[in-house]
Design a protein around this motif. Structure first.
Motif, PDB file in Angstrom:
ATOM      1  N   LEU A  77      -5.079   0.617  -3.935  1.00 52.63           N
ATOM      2  CA  LEU A  77      -6.203   0.133  -2.919  1.00 52.63           C
ATOM      3  C   LEU A  77      -6.470   1.578  -2.163  1.00 52.63           C
ATOM      4  O   LEU A  77      -7.692   1.795  -1.821  1.00 52.63           O
ATOM      5  CB  LEU A  77      -5.732  -0.773  -1.763  1.00 52.63           C
ATOM      6  CG  LEU A  77      -6.917  -1.160  -0.896  1.00 52.63           C
ATOM      7  CD1 LEU A  77      -8.298  -1.562  -1.690  1.00 52.63           C
ATOM      8  CD2 LEU A  77      -6.298  -2.360   0.027  1.00 52.63           C
ATOM      9  N   PHE A  78      -5.261   2.313  -1.695  1.00 51.38           N
ATOM     10  CA  PHE A  78      -5.646   3.327  -0.845  1.00 51.38           C
ATOM     11  C   PHE A  78      -5.007   4.839  -1.540  1.00 51.38           C
ATOM     12  O   PHE A  78      -5.005   5.699  -0.922  1.00 51.38           O
ATOM     13  CB  PHE A  78      -4.704   3.309   0.553  1.00 51.38           C
ATOM     14  CG  PHE A  78      -5.707   2.067   1.234  1.00 51.38           C
ATOM     15  CD1 PHE A  78      -7.019   2.140   1.650  1.00 51.38           C
ATOM     16  CD2 PHE A  78      -4.626   0.977   1.773  1.00 51.38           C
ATOM     17  CE1 PHE A  78      -7.543   0.965   2.323  1.00 51.38           C
ATOM     18  CE2 PHE A  78      -5.429  -0.027   2.333  1.00 51.38           C
ATOM     19  CZ  PHE A  78      -6.550  -0.009   2.946  1.00 51.38           C
TER      20      PHE A  78
ATOM     21  N   GLN B 240      -7.114  -7.498  -4.145  1.00 48.21           N
ATOM     22  CA  GLN B 240      -7.269  -6.878  -3.144  1.00 48.21           C
ATOM     23  C   GLN B 240      -8.418  -7.635  -2.018  1.00 48.21           C
ATOM     24  O   GLN B 240      -8.296  -6.967  -1.013  1.00 48.21           O
ATOM     25  CB  GLN B 240      -8.134  -5.526  -3.507  1.00 48.21           C
ATOM     26  CG  GLN B 240      -7.375  -4.713  -4.312  1.00 48.21           C
ATOM     27  CD  GLN B 240      -8.166  -3.194  -4.557  1.00 48.21           C
ATOM     28  OE1 GLN B 240      -9.362  -3.345  -4.558  1.00 48.21           O
ATOM     29  NE2 GLN B 240      -7.413  -2.360  -5.025  1.00 48.21           N
TER      30      GLN B 240
ATOM     31  N   GLN C 129     -16.230  -2.615   1.972  1.00 52.29           N
ATOM     32  CA  GLN C 129     -15.301  -2.599   0.937  1.00 52.29           C
ATOM     33  C   GLN C 129     -14.946  -4.166   0.718  1.00 52.29           C
ATOM     34  O   GLN C 129     -14.756  -4.269  -0.636  1.00 52.29           O
ATOM     35  CB  GLN C 129     -14.098  -1.717   1.527  1.00 52.29           C
ATOM     36  CG  GLN C 129     -13.327  -1.360   0.153  1.00 52.29           C
ATOM     37  CD  GLN C 129     -12.040  -0.370   0.580  1.00 52.29           C
ATOM     38  OE1 GLN C 129     -12.113   0.122   1.855  1.00 52.29           O
ATOM     39  NE2 GLN C 129     -11.327   0.000  -0.204  1.00 52.29           N
TER      40      GLN C 129
ATOM     41  N   HIS D 140      -7.458  -6.003   6.589  1.00 52.14           N
ATOM     42  CA  HIS D 140      -7.798  -4.821   7.327  1.00 52.14           C
ATOM     43  C   HIS D 140      -9.190  -5.082   8.116  1.00 52.14           C
ATOM     44  O   HIS D 140      -9.284  -4.617   9.490  1.00 52.14           O
ATOM     45  CB  HIS D 140      -8.178  -3.667   6.536  1.00 52.14           C
ATOM     46  CG  HIS D 140      -6.850  -2.958   6.019  1.00 52.14           C
ATOM     47  ND1 HIS D 140      -5.774  -3.506   5.227  1.00 52.14           N
ATOM     48  CD2 HIS D 140      -6.609  -1.790   6.287  1.00 52.14           C
ATOM     49  CE1 HIS D 140      -5.013  -2.416   5.098  1.00 52.14           C
ATOM     50  NE2 HIS D 140      -5.200  -1.612   5.690  1.00 52.14           N
TER      51      HIS D 140
ATOM     52  N   TRP E 108       0.830  -1.156   0.040  1.00 48.22           N
ATOM     53  CA  TRP E 108       0.006   0.079  -0.181  1.00 48.22           C
ATOM     54  C   TRP E 108       0.888   1.254   0.013  1.00 48.22           C
ATOM     55  O   TRP E 108       1.968   1.081   0.290  1.00 48.22           O
ATOM     56  CB  TRP E 108      -0.867   0.028   1.108  1.00 48.22           C
ATOM     57  CG  TRP E 108      -0.335   0.103   2.475  1.00 48.22           C
ATOM     58  CD1 TRP E 108       0.195  -0.609   3.337  1.00 48.22           C
ATOM     59  CD2 TRP E 108      -0.558   1.403   3.213  1.00 48.22           C
ATOM     60  NE1 TRP E 108       0.808   0.093   4.369  1.00 48.22           N
ATOM     61  CE2 TRP E 108      -0.120   1.261   4.632  1.00 48.22           C
ATOM     62  CE3 TRP E 108      -1.079   2.641   3.163  1.00 48.22           C
ATOM     63  CZ2 TRP E 108       0.173   2.346   5.557  1.00 48.22           C
ATOM     64  CZ3 TRP E 108      -1.185   3.659   4.003  1.00 48.22           C
ATOM     65  CH2 TRP E 108      -0.504   3.372   5.395  1.00 48.22           C
ATOM     66  N   SER E 109       0.276   2.197  -0.256  1.00 47.81           N
ATOM     67  CA  SER E 109       1.076   3.638  -0.447  1.00 47.81           C
ATOM     68  C   SER E 109       1.980   3.919   0.862  1.00 47.81           C
ATOM     69  O   SER E 109       2.914   4.539   0.404  1.00 47.81           O
ATOM     70  CB  SER E 109       0.083   4.827  -0.778  1.00 47.81           C
ATOM     71  OG  SER E 109      -0.869   4.944   0.024  1.00 47.81           O
TER      72      SER E 109
ATOM     73  N   TYR F  12     -14.103  -1.874   7.584  1.00 51.38           N
ATOM     74  CA  TYR F  12     -13.507  -2.304   6.180  1.00 51.38           C
ATOM     75  C   TYR F  12     -14.573  -3.476   5.607  1.00 51.38           C
ATOM     76  O   TYR F  12     -14.203  -4.006   4.384  1.00 51.38           O
ATOM     77  CB  TYR F  12     -12.187  -2.822   6.269  1.00 51.38           C
ATOM     78  CG  TYR F  12     -11.389  -1.854   6.329  1.00 51.38           C
ATOM     79  CD1 TYR F  12     -10.707  -0.867   5.445  1.00 51.38           C
ATOM     80  CD2 TYR F  12     -10.591  -1.287   7.732  1.00 51.38           C
ATOM     81  CE1 TYR F  12      -9.811   0.249   5.439  1.00 51.38           C
ATOM     82  CE2 TYR F  12      -9.825  -0.193   7.733  1.00 51.38           C
ATOM     83  CZ  TYR F  12      -9.505   0.496   6.658  1.00 51.38           C
ATOM     84  OH  TYR F  12      -8.474   1.411   6.705  1.00 51.38           O
TER      85      TYR F  12
END
Length: 269
Positions: free
Chosen positions: A212-213, A243, A261, A250, A180-181, A258
């Motif tokens: 994803l983020f 994902q 999602q 999460h 993730w970022s 979460y």
């Protein structure tokens, strides 16, 4: 550890974070366990070293030291993400992936955050992904009350469709596994991979995690990656499949916020 000029950087999951200076003058980043989790820092150190072994110019920091309670890495001075650095990162990520792996999984017990990650080797990615990355976290989320039995059935149906939804077969790639970022550190001239859950996996998994983020300059990263190592047709349609695992992690770690999602991704699969 003998550190000077120590700055406390707060906590994350089950560890505290610090910046300091070693006696030889090197500035370092230190993760120190608040409670010992057997093998957790060893898994991270193994993953960093394995990713770094993909090539002389791999964007992976050196592991200065690691033991059961402490991980020490060079301090990376962060900068502003730019399109030029994003383009370089896309090419370098493709090179890391291209170094490959002997199988899906890894020869060490894994972790993602503080959760165990089953790295038992496999030869067919869809089955391996369903059995090692999706269903264990469905069960754990149900045990923790974050998912209902009806929710679990949705994920089980998605896992059963993995082979149909996975696209063309790909050889095992050398992937970060938790990309993730927040696990990409941007400096002035390159982006660095940190906090891996590294293993032999599907290369589209890392790209789906970046999406994803919301990674900075994501389309530039993807374009440079695709130019260096062309992606199979229809890869964007497979993003929800890849994902599923991080979203379930999460759900387990942070609860039902979460859930919707994750269920949406399962239904799209």
């Amino acid at each position: 550890m003998n550190l000077t000029d120590v700055t406390e950087l707060g906590t994350s999951h089950e560890w505290r974070l610090r910046r300091g200076t070693l006696p030889d003058g090197r500035r370092v980043f230190v993760k120190q366990a608040r409670q010992t989790i057997d093998g957790l820092f060893a898994a991270e150190a193994n993953g960093l070293r394995w990713l770094a072994a993909s090539g002389d110019d791999a964007p992976v920091p050196e592991v200065i030291s690691a033991d059961d309670t402490t991980l020490v890495l060079p301090w990376i001075e962060t900068g502003r993400p730019t399109p030029e650095v994003a383009e370089r990162f896309g090419r370098e990520l493709a090179a890391v992936h291209g170094a490959g792996a002997d199988s899906y999984g890894a020869p060490w017990p894994g972790y993602i955050a503080e959760l165990p990650l089953d790295n038992t080797a496999g030869t067919e990615w869809p089955e391996w992904y369903a059995e090692r990355r999706v269903l264990p976290y469905v069960r754990l989320a149900v045990e923790r009350g974050a998912l209902t039995a009806r929710d679990a059935a949705e994920f089980e149906r998605a896992a059963a469709r993995a082979a149909d939804a996975a696209g063309p077969p790909e050889p095992p790639a050398r992937i970060h596994g938790d990309l993730w970022s927040g696990n990409v550190l941007w400096s002035d001239d390159r982006a660095w991979l940190v906090d891996p859950a590294a293993h032999g996996g599907h290369r589209e998994t890392d790209l789906a995690m970046l999406a994803l983020f919301g990674a900075p300059h994501l389309e530039t990263i993807i374009a440079a990656y695709d130019e260096a190592s062309p992606l199979a047709g229809g890869w964007r349609d497979r993003v929800p499949l890849h994902q599923l695992h991080p979203l379930l992690v999460h759900v387990v770690l942070f609860g039902g916020s979460y859930r919707d999602q994750a269920l949406s991704a399962a239904r799209r699969v």
